[in-house]
Design a protein around this motif. Sequence first.
Motif, PDB file in Angstrom:
ATOM      1  N   MET A   1       1.060  -1.233  -0.049  1.00 16.32           N
ATOM      2  CA  MET A   1       0.050  -0.011   0.053  1.00 16.32           C
ATOM      3  C   MET A   1       0.888   1.162  -0.082  1.00 16.32           C
ATOM      4  SD  MET A   1      -3.512   0.058   0.050  1.00 16.32           S
ATOM      5  CE  MET A   1      -3.753  -1.386   0.682  1.00 16.32           C
ATOM      6  N   ASN A   2       0.505   2.187  -0.914  1.00 13.01           N
ATOM      7  CA  ASN A   2       1.379   3.515  -0.994  1.00 13.01           C
ATOM      8  C   ASN A   2       1.179   4.777  -0.234  1.00 13.01           C
ATOM      9  OD1 ASN A   2       3.178   2.054  -2.704  1.00 13.01           O
ATOM     10  ND2 ASN A   2       2.110   2.668  -4.579  1.00 13.01           N
ATOM     11  N   LEU A   3       1.890   5.327   0.327  1.00 16.93           N
ATOM     12  CA  LEU A   3       1.582   6.430   1.235  1.00 16.93           C
ATOM     13  C   LEU A   3       2.312   7.602   1.072  1.00 16.93           C
ATOM     14  CD1 LEU A   3       0.210   7.727   3.873  1.00 16.93           C
ATOM     15  CD2 LEU A   3       2.220   6.877   5.114  1.00 16.93           C
ATOM     16  N   MET A   4       1.721   8.865   0.658  1.00 18.68           N
ATOM     17  CA  MET A   4       2.289  10.267   0.589  1.00 18.68           C
ATOM     18  C   MET A   4       2.146  11.076   1.671  1.00 18.68           C
ATOM     19  SD  MET A   4       1.845  12.816  -2.582  1.00 18.68           S
ATOM     20  CE  MET A   4       2.802  11.952  -3.779  1.00 18.68           C
ATOM     21  N   ILE A   5       3.054  11.644   1.810  1.00 18.11           N
ATOM     22  CA  ILE A   5       2.703  12.689   3.271  1.00 18.11           C
ATOM     23  C   ILE A   5       2.996  13.968   2.699  1.00 18.11           C
ATOM     24  CG2 ILE A   5       3.941  13.443   5.482  1.00 18.11           C
ATOM     25  CD1 ILE A   5       4.656  10.596   5.760  1.00 18.11           C
ATOM     26  N   VAL A   6       2.181  15.025   2.796  1.00 16.57           N
ATOM     27  CA  VAL A   6       2.120  16.457   2.548  1.00 16.57           C
ATOM     28  C   VAL A   6       2.256  17.163   3.833  1.00 16.57           C
ATOM     29  CG1 VAL A   6       1.446  18.059   0.920  1.00 16.57           C
ATOM     30  CG2 VAL A   6       0.999  15.556   0.230  1.00 16.57           C
ATOM     31  N   GLU A   7       3.292  17.867   4.012  1.00 17.91           N
ATOM     32  CA  GLU A   7       3.128  18.816   5.357  1.00 17.91           C
ATOM     33  C   GLU A   7       4.392  19.565   5.284  1.00 17.91           C
ATOM     34  OE1 GLU A   7       2.988  20.734   8.201  1.00 17.91           O
ATOM     35  OE2 GLU A   7       1.780  18.965   8.780  1.00 17.91           O
ATOM     36  N   ASP A   8       4.098  21.055   5.570  1.00 17.04           N
ATOM     37  CA  ASP A   8       4.811  22.006   5.097  1.00 17.04           C
ATOM     38  C   ASP A   8       6.096  22.001   6.451  1.00 17.04           C
ATOM     39  OD1 ASP A   8       2.849  23.041   6.939  1.00 17.04           O
ATOM     40  OD2 ASP A   8       3.379  25.157   6.476  1.00 17.04           O
ATOM     41  N   GLU A   9       5.967  21.655   7.522  1.00 13.74           N
ATOM     42  CA  GLU A   9       6.643  21.585   8.537  1.00 13.74           C
ATOM     43  C   GLU A   9       7.668  20.372   8.550  1.00 13.74           C
ATOM     44  OE1 GLU A   9       5.356  22.274  12.677  1.00 13.74           O
ATOM     45  OE2 GLU A   9       3.503  23.141  11.985  1.00 13.74           O
ATOM     46  N   VAL A  10       8.855  20.536   8.396  1.00  9.76           N
ATOM     47  CA  VAL A  10       9.831  19.556   8.032  1.00  9.76           C
ATOM     48  C   VAL A  10       9.972  18.651   9.281  1.00  9.76           C
ATOM     49  CG1 VAL A  10      12.308  19.078   7.620  1.00  9.76           C
ATOM     50  CG2 VAL A  10      11.321  20.956   6.748  1.00  9.76           C
ATOM     51  N   GLY A  11       9.754  18.845  10.478  1.00  9.74           N
ATOM     52  CA  GLY A  11       9.687  18.000  11.705  1.00  9.74           C
ATOM     53  C   GLY A  11       8.974  17.292  11.631  1.00  9.74           C
ATOM     54  N   ILE A  12       7.485  17.811  11.567  1.00 10.55           N
ATOM     55  CA  ILE A  12       6.360  16.775  11.469  1.00 10.55           C
ATOM     56  C   ILE A  12       6.497  15.783  10.434  1.00 10.55           C
ATOM     57  CG2 ILE A  12       3.681  16.705  11.217  1.00 10.55           C
ATOM     58  CD1 ILE A  12       3.630  19.277  12.429  1.00 10.55           C
ATOM     59  N   ALA A  46       4.337   8.611  -8.284  1.00  8.79           N
ATOM     60  CA  ALA A  46       4.176   7.772  -7.178  1.00  8.79           C
ATOM     61  C   ALA A  46       2.892   7.078  -6.908  1.00  8.79           C
ATOM     62  CB  ALA A  46       4.248   8.939  -5.846  1.00  8.79           C
ATOM     63  N   GLN A  47       1.818   7.565  -7.531  1.00 11.86           N
ATOM     64  CA  GLN A  47       0.535   6.754  -7.285  1.00 11.86           C
ATOM     65  C   GLN A  47       0.008   6.192  -5.824  1.00 11.86           C
ATOM     66  OE1 GLN A  47       0.557   3.703 -10.319  1.00 11.86           O
ATOM     67  NE2 GLN A  47       0.785   5.028 -12.062  1.00 11.86           N
ATOM     68  N   PRO A  48       0.087   7.189  -5.088  1.00 11.06           N
ATOM     69  CA  PRO A  48      -0.285   7.048  -3.704  1.00 11.06           C
ATOM     70  C   PRO A  48      -1.610   6.317  -3.496  1.00 11.06           C
ATOM     71  CG  PRO A  48      -0.515   8.987  -3.772  1.00 11.06           C
ATOM     72  CD  PRO A  48       0.021   8.567  -5.370  1.00 11.06           C
TER      73      PRO A  48
END
Length: 538
Positions: A1-12, A46-48
């Motif tokens: 299963m493919n997961l993409m993470i979209v978050e502007d805070e680098v730490g999170i 990427a096809q998440p």
Amino acid sequence: MNLMIVEDEVGIRTRIAETIPWEAHGIEVVGLAENGVEALRLMECAQPDIVILDIQMPEMDGLTLARRIADSDPGIKMIILSGYEDFEYARSAMESGVLKYLIKPAGNEEIRAAVLEAASLVQRELQERLSREALQRRWESHLPRLRELFLGQWLAGAYSRWEIERRMTELLIEMKPGRLLAVAVLEPDPLVAGEERFRDGDSALLRFSLRSIAGEVVQDRETSIIQDLHGATVILLQSTEEEPQGDFQLRAGFTVTKVLSTMKDCLKITASAGISRTTADWEKLPVLYDQARKALQLRVVYGHHIAIPYGEEREGQDPLMPAPSDERDLEIGIGTGDTQKAEAALDRLLQDTVHQAATVEEVQDGLLLVMHTLLRIVRTLNWPLREAAGEDIVYFHDVGQLQTREQIRSCLQRIVGRLTAYAVRRTQPGSHKLIQKLLSLIEEEIGQQEISLHSIAGRFYVNKSYLSRLFKHEVGEPFSQYVLRRKMIRAKQVLAEGGQVQQAAQQVGYANIGFFSKVFHKYWGVLPSEVKGAPWTS
């Protein structure tokens, strides 16, 4: 299963990607993005299956991204990470297709549980789509198209016996032993002159319409209807049990005729058909198809709106040869712009060739002979074929587009009309006042080194492009070609009257005698010195 993470805070973003053991749960992180624009760019490769996204991000916020993802692929599951507890944000997110709305700072366990829930939902939906019953329904919905593709390839002779038997079993096609088979090939007839509802470019639409009409008219479950690789409608008929051959042939003829009549009644467009012989050997289906196509070609002999059974063609007669005097009259009529003389000569040529033909081959031979005569006349007159013939130049390249005597006659009459009109345009310059002024100016300034359309357009206060098109329309040739022709005629006249080569070059605007001689030789085929003192002819 493919997961993409979209978050502007680098730490999170890093914490979610690297501190949760995704691999242990069969999850692979396939993309990290810091804003919605970057996420959309990554998604295609990427096809998440699952996307974790923040709401507040630069360039494109999370809610806008969620709507874009839902529009492009509703199957992707989205989880929002948000610092906003406001109900409106949550409601907007859910309306955008978001599965979970988590409030920051969400812990790893909460995020992991939300992702696993989304993964479980993706897996269930996939299993539902790929269940045996669903696959069976999809197979049955595609079966008619698969059968049509198979029959089309079979008719074209693409399969051996064992392949045919295997594919017939797979596609549930039953050829009952001992039953007679026949094939009919149907095509719309060429459009007649004056047809306003359809154009030549609508051939694909008319072929599809004929295929659809055949499907409505022929409701026999044991009759197959397909479109072949050429776009023609093919009807594969099978006799009923113990149906006599004569009755089967008669039924096949009635069936095809009904389709042709319905086509004419519904669209006011005629179609024709070729019908094969019959056989009980299903392996000979490609032979029947070939017979039907050959029979259809005979509409060039018999005309439109007809169902033609296949039969042995009678032997051709002696070659059909037109009278040389008719060819001469056609050349004189075209060259002088005498439409009446040219059309009368064409009628006699067609009568001696195409209209006397008794076979398809004789019609085609006669047509080629007349087209070759027209081409020879154009070349003799030194005309550019594309300009003289206009849109009808396509028939010089492919006479196979002319499929009936009526179409041949109409097309050739149109071509002769274009050629005689072209002759008139060349001998009578345009009547447009602006062009008359321009022609006079060219004669006055022909001794200048360069006569530029750009400078002349400025002097007449008109657009250069407009003046170029107007000149060609009125005079029959491009501006530069006309100027060159006038210069070469003037130079030849000076030389024929005893003038020196240098004098001729100067009078038509050439300072370099060597270059003038090269241009003169290319245009006339002789050197200026060979023309000097010779009798003048234009």
